[in-house]
Design a protein around this motif. Structure first.
Motif: not given
Length: 189
Positions: A69-76, A54-63, A88-98
């Motif tokens: 934002x959401x999770x992405x699991x197998x077969x996606x 499982x991957x998760x997509x996240x970002x940091x808000x102004x605080x 262009x440069x991304x504003x998001x992180x895609x990180x392994x949850x598992x």
């Protein structure tokens, strides 16, 4: 690899030589829990198909708070699509949850497949449309619902995810505190 091929075949036809070409363009990447597939501030140069994990997509808000934002699991597929296509440069992180096993296409590999396989662009277009539709359906209903309803909806839509992701990430995704999520879970049991 078969999961990837079966997924692609849902969106179009590929003959055996084309399937073999696709397989030759894929690299396997093993990500450990908490490692990043892509990071904010960098231009994405590869696309992942999640074979396991499982991957998760996240970002940091102004605080400075990290928001899931959401999770992405197998077969996606996983990529910051707008940053990838616009280069262009991304504003998001895609990180392994598992721990994850990813099948990676480089930008060059996807270009070669586009040039070589008739119908490849149509397959990718259909996959992209499906992903955007699912993304909107994940986010839109959450804006108007209370926290308990959002949690129950999450359990209905993603029954296997709730026990595989940390509560802090789930709370962030639902837009509530971890203690609120604990209360909701306690009241539902």
């Amino acid at each position: 690899m078969e999961n990837l091929i079966n997924y692609l075949l849902q969106f179009g036809q590929l003959n055996q030589p084309q399937i073999d070409l696709v397989k030759s363009k894929v690299k396997v990447l093993e990500l450990k829990k908490d490692e990043y597939f892509s990071e904010a501030g960098k231009v994405p140069k590869r696309v992942a198909f999640i074979n396991e994990g499982i991957l998760r997509v996240s970002y940091f808000n102004i605080k400075g708070e990290e928001i899931t934002k959401y999770f992405i699991d197998e077969n996606n597929f996983a990529v910051d699509l707008s940053s990838y296509t616009q280069k262009i440069a991304s504003s998001e992180y895609v990180q392994a949850v598992t721990d994850c096993s990813l099948l990676i296409f480089s930008t060059e590999s996807l270009s070669e497949l586009s040039i070589t396989i008739i119908g490849w662009d149509n397959i990718i277009s259909q996959i992209t449309s499906k992903a955007l539709f699912e993304k909107v359906n994940k986010l839109s209903p959450m804006l108007a619902e209370d926290a308990t309803t959002r949690y129950n909806d999450f359990l209905k839509k993603f029954p296997t995810l709730a026990n595989r992701i940390p509560l802090s990430y789930l709370a962030s995704y639902l837009g509530i505190t971890q203690s609120s999520l604990s209360r909701i879970r306690k009241n539902i049991r």
